[in-house]
Design a protein around this motif. Sequence first.
Motif, PDB file in Angstrom:
ATOM      1  N   LYS A   1     -59.113   1.665  37.388  1.00 32.12           N
ATOM      2  CA  LYS A   1     -58.077   1.020  38.189  1.00 32.12           C
ATOM      3  C   LYS A   1     -56.864   0.669  37.338  1.00 32.12           C
ATOM      4  O   LYS A   1     -55.721   0.863  37.745  1.00 32.12           O
ATOM      5  CB  LYS A   1     -58.641  -0.212  38.886  1.00 32.12           C
ATOM      6  CG  LYS A   1     -57.750  -0.775  39.940  1.00 32.12           C
ATOM      7  CD  LYS A   1     -58.451  -1.874  40.721  1.00 32.12           C
ATOM      8  CE  LYS A   1     -57.617  -2.317  41.882  1.00 32.12           C
ATOM      9  NZ  LYS A   1     -58.295  -3.330  42.689  1.00 32.12           N
TER      10      LYS A   1
ATOM     11  N   ARG B   1     -53.090   2.210  37.833  1.00 32.10           N
ATOM     12  CA  ARG B   1     -51.891   1.359  37.981  1.00 32.10           C
ATOM     13  C   ARG B   1     -50.809   1.748  36.982  1.00 32.10           C
ATOM     14  O   ARG B   1     -49.626   1.786  37.314  1.00 32.10           O
ATOM     15  CB  ARG B   1     -52.255  -0.116  37.812  1.00 32.10           C
ATOM     16  CG  ARG B   1     -52.801  -0.764  39.058  1.00 32.10           C
ATOM     17  CD  ARG B   1     -52.812  -2.284  38.915  1.00 32.10           C
ATOM     18  NE  ARG B   1     -53.675  -2.702  37.819  1.00 32.10           N
ATOM     19  CZ  ARG B   1     -54.873  -3.242  37.961  1.00 32.10           C
ATOM     20  NH1 ARG B   1     -55.352  -3.464  39.155  1.00 32.10           N
ATOM     21  NH2 ARG B   1     -55.591  -3.580  36.914  1.00 32.10           N
TER      22      ARG B   1
ATOM     23  N   ASP C   1     -49.368   5.234  38.106  1.00 30.25           N
ATOM     24  CA  ASP C   1     -48.737   5.229  39.430  1.00 30.25           C
ATOM     25  C   ASP C   1     -47.467   4.393  39.382  1.00 30.25           C
ATOM     26  O   ASP C   1     -47.441   3.225  39.766  1.00 30.25           O
ATOM     27  CB  ASP C   1     -49.716   4.685  40.471  1.00 30.25           C
ATOM     28  CG  ASP C   1     -49.139   4.672  41.864  1.00 30.25           C
ATOM     29  OD1 ASP C   1     -48.199   5.456  42.141  1.00 30.25           O
ATOM     30  OD2 ASP C   1     -49.623   3.877  42.687  1.00 30.25           O
TER      31      ASP C   1
ATOM     32  N   GLU D   1     -44.841   4.409  41.119  1.00 33.05           N
ATOM     33  CA  GLU D   1     -44.291   4.000  42.422  1.00 33.05           C
ATOM     34  C   GLU D   1     -45.176   2.996  43.146  1.00 33.05           C
ATOM     35  O   GLU D   1     -44.863   2.587  44.265  1.00 33.05           O
ATOM     36  CB  GLU D   1     -44.078   5.239  43.289  1.00 33.05           C
ATOM     37  CG  GLU D   1     -43.110   6.233  42.678  1.00 33.05           C
ATOM     38  CD  GLU D   1     -43.088   7.549  43.421  1.00 33.05           C
ATOM     39  OE1 GLU D   1     -43.891   7.739  44.352  1.00 33.05           O
ATOM     40  OE2 GLU D   1     -42.264   8.394  43.056  1.00 33.05           O
ATOM     41  N   ASN D   2     -46.295   2.622  42.547  1.00 30.89           N
ATOM     42  CA  ASN D   2     -47.248   1.691  43.163  1.00 30.89           C
ATOM     43  C   ASN D   2     -47.681   2.128  44.557  1.00 30.89           C
ATOM     44  O   ASN D   2     -47.787   1.320  45.474  1.00 30.89           O
ATOM     45  CB  ASN D   2     -46.671   0.274  43.203  1.00 30.89           C
ATOM     46  CG  ASN D   2     -46.489  -0.295  41.822  1.00 30.89           C
ATOM     47  OD1 ASN D   2     -47.331  -0.110  40.955  1.00 30.89           O
ATOM     48  ND2 ASN D   2     -45.378  -0.968  41.610  1.00 30.89           N
ATOM     49  N   SER D   3     -47.935   3.413  44.714  1.00 31.44           N
ATOM     50  CA  SER D   3     -48.319   3.934  46.022  1.00 31.44           C
ATOM     51  C   SER D   3     -49.828   3.934  46.243  1.00 31.44           C
ATOM     52  O   SER D   3     -50.282   4.102  47.369  1.00 31.44           O
ATOM     53  CB  SER D   3     -47.760   5.351  46.210  1.00 31.44           C
ATOM     54  OG  SER D   3     -48.226   6.196  45.184  1.00 31.44           O
ATOM     55  N   VAL D   4     -50.615   3.726  45.188  1.00 25.72           N
ATOM     56  CA  VAL D   4     -52.077   3.674  45.309  1.00 25.72           C
ATOM     57  C   VAL D   4     -52.502   2.226  45.165  1.00 25.72           C
ATOM     58  O   VAL D   4     -52.289   1.602  44.129  1.00 25.72           O
ATOM     59  CB  VAL D   4     -52.752   4.553  44.222  1.00 25.72           C
ATOM     60  CG1 VAL D   4     -54.262   4.433  44.311  1.00 25.72           C
ATOM     61  CG2 VAL D   4     -52.315   6.001  44.357  1.00 25.72           C
ATOM     62  N   SER D   5     -53.115   1.693  46.225  1.00 30.81           N
ATOM     63  CA  SER D   5     -53.465   0.277  46.206  1.00 30.81           C
ATOM     64  C   SER D   5     -54.896   0.003  45.760  1.00 30.81           C
ATOM     65  O   SER D   5     -55.214  -1.108  45.335  1.00 30.81           O
ATOM     66  CB  SER D   5     -53.251  -0.334  47.595  1.00 30.81           C
ATOM     67  OG  SER D   5     -54.080   0.310  48.536  1.00 30.81           O
ATOM     68  N   SER D   6     -55.775   1.006  45.850  1.00 28.48           N
ATOM     69  CA  SER D   6     -57.154   0.794  45.416  1.00 28.48           C
ATOM     70  C   SER D   6     -57.765   2.122  44.980  1.00 28.48           C
ATOM     71  O   SER D   6     -57.235   3.196  45.259  1.00 28.48           O
ATOM     72  CB  SER D   6     -57.990   0.162  46.534  1.00 28.48           C
ATOM     73  OG  SER D   6     -58.062   1.043  47.628  1.00 28.48           O
TER      74      SER D   6
END
Length: 64
Positions: free
Chosen positions: A13, A17, A20, A22-27
Amino acid sequence: MTAGGLIVKSNIKKIVRELDKENSVSSVAEEVGMALEKKVENLLEEAIKRTKANNRRTLQARDL
């Protein structure tokens, strides 16, 4: 198949982070760790074959 432990699941995880931007994956789903473990095992198995085919006893980066 190995007993596992090559991939440190608690770090997945964190790395996702970092990658990523663009912070497009939250989990990250639980099975991602198992899938990564399998991919790395397959990569190493192929590298071992190349090492043997070249009559070497040292696995090198170029075998990957």
